[in-house]
Design a protein around this motif. Structure first.
Motif, PDB file in Angstrom:
ATOM      1  N   ARG A 105       3.246  -2.453  -8.771  1.00  0.00           N
ATOM      2  CA  ARG A 105       4.316  -2.430  -7.778  1.00  0.00           C
ATOM      3  C   ARG A 105       5.685  -2.465  -8.454  1.00  0.00           C
ATOM      4  O   ARG A 105       6.619  -1.794  -8.026  1.00  0.00           O
ATOM      5  CB  ARG A 105       4.161  -3.585  -6.802  1.00  0.00           C
ATOM      6  N   GLY A 106       5.811  -3.231  -9.526  1.00  0.00           N
ATOM      7  CA  GLY A 106       7.062  -3.288 -10.275  1.00  0.00           C
ATOM      8  C   GLY A 106       7.451  -1.923 -10.831  1.00  0.00           C
ATOM      9  O   GLY A 106       8.628  -1.532 -10.775  1.00  0.00           O
ATOM     10  N   LEU A 107       6.486  -1.177 -11.358  1.00  0.00           N
ATOM     11  CA  LEU A 107       6.757   0.165 -11.874  1.00  0.00           C
ATOM     12  C   LEU A 107       7.194   1.110 -10.755  1.00  0.00           C
ATOM     13  O   LEU A 107       8.130   1.889 -10.922  1.00  0.00           O
ATOM     14  CB  LEU A 107       5.512   0.732 -12.570  1.00  0.00           C
ATOM     15  N   CYS A 126       1.639   6.910 -10.009  1.00  0.00           N
ATOM     16  CA  CYS A 126       0.680   6.815  -8.905  1.00  0.00           C
ATOM     17  C   CYS A 126      -0.689   7.362  -9.305  1.00  0.00           C
ATOM     18  O   CYS A 126      -1.709   6.866  -8.813  1.00  0.00           O
ATOM     19  CB  CYS A 126       1.217   7.558  -7.682  1.00  0.00           C
ATOM     20  N   ILE A 127      -0.736   8.347 -10.184  1.00  0.00           N
ATOM     21  CA  ILE A 127      -2.025   8.839 -10.687  1.00  0.00           C
ATOM     22  C   ILE A 127      -2.762   7.716 -11.413  1.00  0.00           C
ATOM     23  O   ILE A 127      -3.965   7.546 -11.264  1.00  0.00           O
ATOM     24  CB  ILE A 127      -1.852  10.057 -11.622  1.00  0.00           C
ATOM     25  N   LEU A 184      -1.494  -1.483  -4.496  1.00  0.00           N
ATOM     26  CA  LEU A 184      -0.794  -1.776  -5.736  1.00  0.00           C
ATOM     27  C   LEU A 184      -0.989  -3.226  -6.165  1.00  0.00           C
ATOM     28  O   LEU A 184      -0.817  -4.145  -5.363  1.00  0.00           O
ATOM     29  CB  LEU A 184       0.703  -1.535  -5.563  1.00  0.00           C
ATOM     30  N   ALA A 185      -1.312  -3.408  -7.449  1.00  0.00           N
ATOM     31  CA  ALA A 185      -1.266  -4.733  -8.043  1.00  0.00           C
ATOM     32  C   ALA A 185       0.205  -5.065  -8.273  1.00  0.00           C
ATOM     33  O   ALA A 185       1.068  -4.184  -8.264  1.00  0.00           O
ATOM     34  CB  ALA A 185      -2.034  -4.741  -9.363  1.00  0.00           C
ATOM     35  N   GLU A 186       0.508  -6.336  -8.502  1.00  0.00           N
ATOM     36  CA  GLU A 186       1.903  -6.769  -8.675  1.00  0.00           C
ATOM     37  C   GLU A 186       2.601  -6.013  -9.809  1.00  0.00           C
ATOM     38  O   GLU A 186       3.740  -5.582  -9.669  1.00  0.00           O
ATOM     39  CB  GLU A 186       1.946  -8.280  -8.929  1.00  0.00           C
ATOM     40  N   THR A 245       0.841  -1.189   0.000  1.00  0.00           N
ATOM     41  CA  THR A 245       0.000   0.000   0.000  1.00  0.00           C
ATOM     42  C   THR A 245       0.880   1.244   0.000  1.00  0.00           C
ATOM     43  O   THR A 245       1.883   1.299   0.700  1.00  0.00           O
ATOM     44  CB  THR A 245      -0.892   0.019   1.260  1.00  0.00           C
ATOM     45  N   LEU A 246       0.497   2.228  -0.792  1.00  0.00           N
ATOM     46  CA  LEU A 246       1.149   3.532  -0.778  1.00  0.00           C
ATOM     47  C   LEU A 246       0.269   4.512  -0.020  1.00  0.00           C
ATOM     48  O   LEU A 246      -0.939   4.591  -0.273  1.00  0.00           O
ATOM     49  CB  LEU A 246       1.339   4.068  -2.205  1.00  0.00           C
TER      50      LEU A 246
END
Length: 173
Positions: free
Chosen positions: A134-136, A171-172, A129-131, A72-73
């Protein structure tokens, strides 16, 4: 009202988490180096983005409670307060990207920060975040970390601002 621990500088926040400072206005902090601590209310007078690595339960932020799971962010703008006081001791794990508003002065990003509405108390949920996402995000943070590990020169700010803006734009999405 519970006391609030206030951080005015990136250096203070890094020291609180047992980290050195590579740049006075921006840092990528590995929270696993921090000492275990009690729950507390904290105010940061700079931007802060947490990427949590473990489930931490609910987190009080403004008038809302966040579901603060792994991956989570959570975004804080300068002056916002997060957390709640308690006797529970926890070990922070994850990373935090901290950047001072003064770092943005003279950049296009300074004028565009209002586009990143996730820094607002009105946002009622952290970004999960999806996986793939999350990589990005991890890639962007790695680029910030690599640039911070370089000697500061005339190109440092431009590169860090570019990486920061790319991170915020992902993130947007």
């Amino acid at each position: 009202m519970d006391p609030i621990t206030t951080f005015d500088t990136i250096k203070q926040y890094c020291a609180f988490n047992n980290q050195g400072v590579l740049h006075p206005q921006i840092a990528l902090v590995d929270l696993s180096f921090a000492n275990p601590r009690k729950l507390q209310r904290m105010r940061f007078n700079f931007y802060l983005v947490f990427l949590k690595e473990i489930k931490c339960g609910d987190l009080r932020y403004g008038c809302n409670t966040y579901d603060y799971d792994e991956g989570t962010l959570v975004f804080l703008a300068p002056g916002q307060v997060i957390g709640q006081a308690g006797e529970e001791v926890y070990q922070p794990i994850g990373r935090a990207l901290a950047f001072h508003p003064d770092f943005l002065i003279g950049t296009a990003l300074a004028g565009n920060m209002e586009e990143y509405t996730f820094f607002s108390y009105e946002a009622n949920e952290a970004l999960h975040l999806a996986e793939r996402e999350r990589g990005l995000i991890e890639d962007c943070l790695t680029k910030v970390d690599r640039e911070l590990d370089q000697t500061i020169d005339k190109h440092t700010k431009r590169l860090l601002i570019s990486h920061l803006q790319l991170f915020l734009n992902y993130c947007i999405r």
